[in-house]
Design a protein around this motif. Structure first.
Motif, PDB file in Angstrom:
ATOM      1  N   LEU A 228      30.341  18.098   0.333  1.00  0.00           N
ATOM      2  CA  LEU A 228      29.638  18.980   1.256  1.00  0.00           C
ATOM      3  C   LEU A 228      30.215  18.851   2.662  1.00  0.00           C
ATOM      4  CD1 LEU A 228      25.969  18.247   0.100  1.00  0.00           C
ATOM      5  CD2 LEU A 228      27.499  20.078  -0.670  1.00  0.00           C
ATOM      6  N   GLU A 229      30.013  19.890   3.444  1.00  0.00           N
ATOM      7  CA  GLU A 229      30.479  19.867   4.827  1.00  0.00           C
ATOM      8  C   GLU A 229      29.662  18.861   5.638  1.00  0.00           C
ATOM      9  OE1 GLU A 229      30.231  23.773   6.364  1.00  0.00           O
ATOM     10  OE2 GLU A 229      31.708  24.624   4.976  1.00  0.00           O
ATOM     11  N   GLU A 230      30.274  18.376   6.700  1.00  0.00           N
ATOM     12  CA  GLU A 230      29.615  17.356   7.518  1.00  0.00           C
ATOM     13  C   GLU A 230      28.360  17.884   8.200  1.00  0.00           C
ATOM     14  OE1 GLU A 230      32.356  15.692  10.241  1.00  0.00           O
ATOM     15  OE2 GLU A 230      33.650  14.805   8.704  1.00  0.00           O
TER      16      GLU A 230
ATOM     17  N   LEU B 198       8.794  -1.101  -3.285  1.00  0.00           N
ATOM     18  CA  LEU B 198       9.833  -0.098  -3.518  1.00  0.00           C
ATOM     19  C   LEU B 198      11.140  -0.762  -3.945  1.00  0.00           C
ATOM     20  CD1 LEU B 198       9.313   2.244  -0.418  1.00  0.00           C
ATOM     21  CD2 LEU B 198       8.574   2.662  -2.772  1.00  0.00           C
ATOM     22  N   ASP B 199      11.950   0.025  -4.639  1.00  0.00           N
ATOM     23  CA  ASP B 199      13.270  -0.431  -5.065  1.00  0.00           C
ATOM     24  C   ASP B 199      14.263   0.701  -4.809  1.00  0.00           C
ATOM     25  OD1 ASP B 199      15.477  -1.555  -6.164  1.00  0.00           O
ATOM     26  OD2 ASP B 199      14.729  -1.597  -8.235  1.00  0.00           O
ATOM     27  N   PHE B 200      15.211   0.462  -3.913  1.00  0.00           N
ATOM     28  CA  PHE B 200      16.167   1.498  -3.538  1.00  0.00           C
ATOM     29  C   PHE B 200      17.545   1.286  -4.173  1.00  0.00           C
ATOM     30  CE2 PHE B 200      13.783   2.215   0.716  1.00  0.00           C
ATOM     31  CZ  PHE B 200      12.918   3.088   0.080  1.00  0.00           C
ATOM     32  N   THR B 201      17.606   0.482  -5.227  1.00  0.00           N
ATOM     33  CA  THR B 201      18.920   0.189  -5.817  1.00  0.00           C
ATOM     34  C   THR B 201      19.582   1.437  -6.406  1.00  0.00           C
ATOM     35  OG1 THR B 201      17.792  -0.488  -7.864  1.00  0.00           O
ATOM     36  CG2 THR B 201      18.395  -2.223  -6.301  1.00  0.00           C
ATOM     37  N   SER B 202      18.782   2.400  -6.854  1.00  0.00           N
ATOM     38  CA  SER B 202      19.357   3.622  -7.439  1.00  0.00           C
ATOM     39  C   SER B 202      19.210   4.822  -6.511  1.00  0.00           C
ATOM     40  CB  SER B 202      18.686   3.928  -8.784  1.00  0.00           C
ATOM     41  OG  SER B 202      17.288   4.117  -8.625  1.00  0.00           O
TER      42      SER B 202
ATOM     43  N   ASN C  19      24.922  10.529   3.295  1.00  0.00           N
ATOM     44  CA  ASN C  19      26.389  10.426   3.315  1.00  0.00           C
ATOM     45  C   ASN C  19      26.966  10.328   1.911  1.00  0.00           C
ATOM     46  OD1 ASN C  19      26.501  10.530   6.097  1.00  0.00           O
ATOM     47  ND2 ASN C  19      26.435   8.300   6.346  1.00  0.00           N
ATOM     48  N   SER C  20      26.281   9.563   1.036  1.00  0.00           N
ATOM     49  CA  SER C  20      26.795   9.435  -0.335  1.00  0.00           C
ATOM     50  C   SER C  20      26.699  10.770  -1.079  1.00  0.00           C
ATOM     51  CB  SER C  20      26.023   8.347  -1.087  1.00  0.00           C
ATOM     52  OG  SER C  20      24.673   8.729  -1.312  1.00  0.00           O
ATOM     53  N   ILE C  21      25.652  11.544  -0.811  1.00  0.00           N
ATOM     54  CA  ILE C  21      25.512  12.862  -1.442  1.00  0.00           C
ATOM     55  C   ILE C  21      26.608  13.805  -0.951  1.00  0.00           C
ATOM     56  CG2 ILE C  21      24.037  14.901  -1.581  1.00  0.00           C
ATOM     57  CD1 ILE C  21      21.623  13.029  -1.563  1.00  0.00           C
TER      58      ILE C  21
ATOM     59  N   GLU D  28      13.581  12.118  -7.430  1.00  0.00           N
ATOM     60  CA  GLU D  28      13.051  11.018  -8.236  1.00  0.00           C
ATOM     61  C   GLU D  28      13.690   9.680  -7.866  1.00  0.00           C
ATOM     62  OE1 GLU D  28      13.779  12.259 -12.206  1.00  0.00           O
ATOM     63  OE2 GLU D  28      12.039  13.612 -12.290  1.00  0.00           O
ATOM     64  N   SER D  29      14.978   9.695  -7.582  1.00  0.00           N
ATOM     65  CA  SER D  29      15.667   8.445  -7.236  1.00  0.00           C
ATOM     66  C   SER D  29      15.434   8.052  -5.787  1.00  0.00           C
ATOM     67  CB  SER D  29      17.171   8.580  -7.495  1.00  0.00           C
ATOM     68  OG  SER D  29      17.420   8.850  -8.858  1.00  0.00           O
ATOM     69  N   GLY D  30      15.212   9.047  -4.948  1.00  0.00           N
ATOM     70  CA  GLY D  30      14.970   8.780  -3.538  1.00  0.00           C
ATOM     71  C   GLY D  30      16.213   8.939  -2.697  1.00  0.00           C
ATOM     72  N   VAL D  31      16.022   9.515  -1.530  1.00  0.00           N
ATOM     73  CA  VAL D  31      17.099   9.643  -0.550  1.00  0.00           C
ATOM     74  C   VAL D  31      16.638   8.935   0.721  1.00  0.00           C
ATOM     75  CG1 VAL D  31      18.504  11.216   0.825  1.00  0.00           C
ATOM     76  CG2 VAL D  31      17.830  11.855  -1.509  1.00  0.00           C
ATOM     77  N   ILE D  32      17.450   8.016   1.182  1.00  0.00           N
ATOM     78  CA  ILE D  32      17.098   7.227   2.364  1.00  0.00           C
ATOM     79  C   ILE D  32      18.255   7.269   3.345  1.00  0.00           C
ATOM     80  CG2 ILE D  32      17.912   5.096   1.265  1.00  0.00           C
ATOM     81  CD1 ILE D  32      15.725   3.618   2.813  1.00  0.00           C
ATOM     82  N   GLU D  33      17.932   7.299   4.624  1.00  0.00           N
ATOM     83  CA  GLU D  33      18.953   7.468   5.657  1.00  0.00           C
ATOM     84  C   GLU D  33      20.037   6.400   5.556  1.00  0.00           C
ATOM     85  OE1 GLU D  33      20.690   9.763   8.322  1.00  0.00           O
ATOM     86  OE2 GLU D  33      18.656  10.190   7.607  1.00  0.00           O
ATOM     87  N   SER D  34      19.634   5.157   5.377  1.00  0.00           N
ATOM     88  CA  SER D  34      20.597   4.063   5.175  1.00  0.00           C
ATOM     89  C   SER D  34      19.926   2.999   4.323  1.00  0.00           C
ATOM     90  CB  SER D  34      21.050   3.470   6.515  1.00  0.00           C
ATOM     91  OG  SER D  34      19.950   2.936   7.223  1.00  0.00           O
ATOM     92  N   LEU D  35      20.680   2.436   3.407  1.00  0.00           N
ATOM     93  CA  LEU D  35      20.122   1.431   2.506  1.00  0.00           C
ATOM     94  C   LEU D  35      19.964   0.103   3.238  1.00  0.00           C
ATOM     95  CD1 LEU D  35      22.175   2.201  -0.734  1.00  0.00           C
ATOM     96  CD2 LEU D  35      19.794   2.811  -0.252  1.00  0.00           C
ATOM     97  N   PRO D  36      18.761  -0.479   3.213  1.00  0.00           N
ATOM     98  CA  PRO D  36      18.544  -1.766   3.898  1.00  0.00           C
ATOM     99  C   PRO D  36      19.208  -2.907   3.137  1.00  0.00           C
ATOM    100  CG  PRO D  36      16.571  -1.112   2.714  1.00  0.00           C
ATOM    101  CD  PRO D  36      17.534   0.025   2.575  1.00  0.00           C
TER     102      PRO D  36
END
Length: 247
Positions: free
Chosen positions: A149-151, A132-136, A141-143, A110-118
């Motif tokens: 979690l393992e790399e 779109l709004d990626f503020t949340s 990497n943050s997850i 629901e919040s969205g997962v993005i490779e890197s925040l623009p």
């Protein structure tokens, strides 16, 4: 002999034709067709001429540097368009988290997962134009950091950049980039007597000079055509007069 007799019988018209050609050429060459911008100026110079106002509306073109700056800004701040993916079931199959934390999958989706925040200077859109709004939103990497979690764990993003649409939108904006700064309206002061010619005033003078030269060139050809027609008409009228009164 016949040719000589014909020339002698037409001697008046032969002389008239020669005089007409020489006279027409002399008149044509004596007419001043060209005009030049009458002011000499340079950047930083004090304007010693009378106050100069724009005689007509003049377009102010952008310099090469201005155009390059505008292009760079468009590229740096281009709109980003994304595709959306449903990943919840994939994450569950991967068993990324233990069974006590599976509710996190729904939050991620629901919040969205993005490779890197623009960065904030970009506008963000879904492929169909929805804002779109990626503020949340999260990043993989943050997850990983939050849940320890393992790399090697792969967390597929729910939003991926659509490079084709992003590039297409950028090209559209680049092609629509205006080549002019604006319009210098008629009657606007360009430079006043005693003022220093700044960069802005210098560009206004250059635009005024280009406009003057373009208009002068257009009027130059119109004047030449008009002069030729006028000379032909004048000598044609003279020929008719001679033919009627001095046959």
């Amino acid at each position: 002999m016949k040719a000589l007799n014909w020339i002698q019988s037409r001697q008046k018209w032969v002389y008239f034709t020669l005089v007409a050609l020489v006279g027409a050429l002399a008149i044509y060459l004596s007419i001043p067709f060209s005009a030049q911008f009458q002011y000499d100026y340079r950047l930083g110079q004090v304007w010693l001429e009378d106050d100069l106002y724009a005689p007509t509306d003049v377009v102010l073109p952008k310099s090469v540097d201005d155009l390059e700056t505008d292009r760079s800004l468009l590229i740096e701040n281009k709109d980003l368009l994304y595709d959306y993916h449903f990943r919840k079931e994939v994450w569950e199959e991967q068993s990324i988290l233990d069974t006590l934390s599976i509710d996190q999958y729904k939050i991620w989706q629901e919040s969205g997962v993005i490779e890197s925040l623009p960065s904030a200077n970009h506008r963000l859109f879904l492929y169909d134009g929805t804002l779109l709004d990626f503020t949340s939103s999260f990043t993989p990497n943050s997850i990983q950091a939050k849940h320890g979690l393992e790399e090697g764990v792969v967390i597929l993003p729910t939003y991926t950049l659509n490079t084709a649409l992003t590039d297409s939108a950028l090209q559209f904006k680049l092609q629509a980039l205006t080549l002019n700064k604006g319009i210098l309206t008629s009657g606007t002061p360009v430079v006043l007597r005693g003022a220093t010619i700044t960069t802005e005033k210098f560009e206004m003078l250059k635009a005024l000079e280009r406009s003057f030269d373009a208009s002068a060139n257009e009027l130059n050809w119109s004047a030449r055509v008009g002069a030729v027609l006028y000379i032909l008409l004048m000598f044609f009228a003279l020929a008719v007069y001679l033919h009627v009164h001095y046959p």
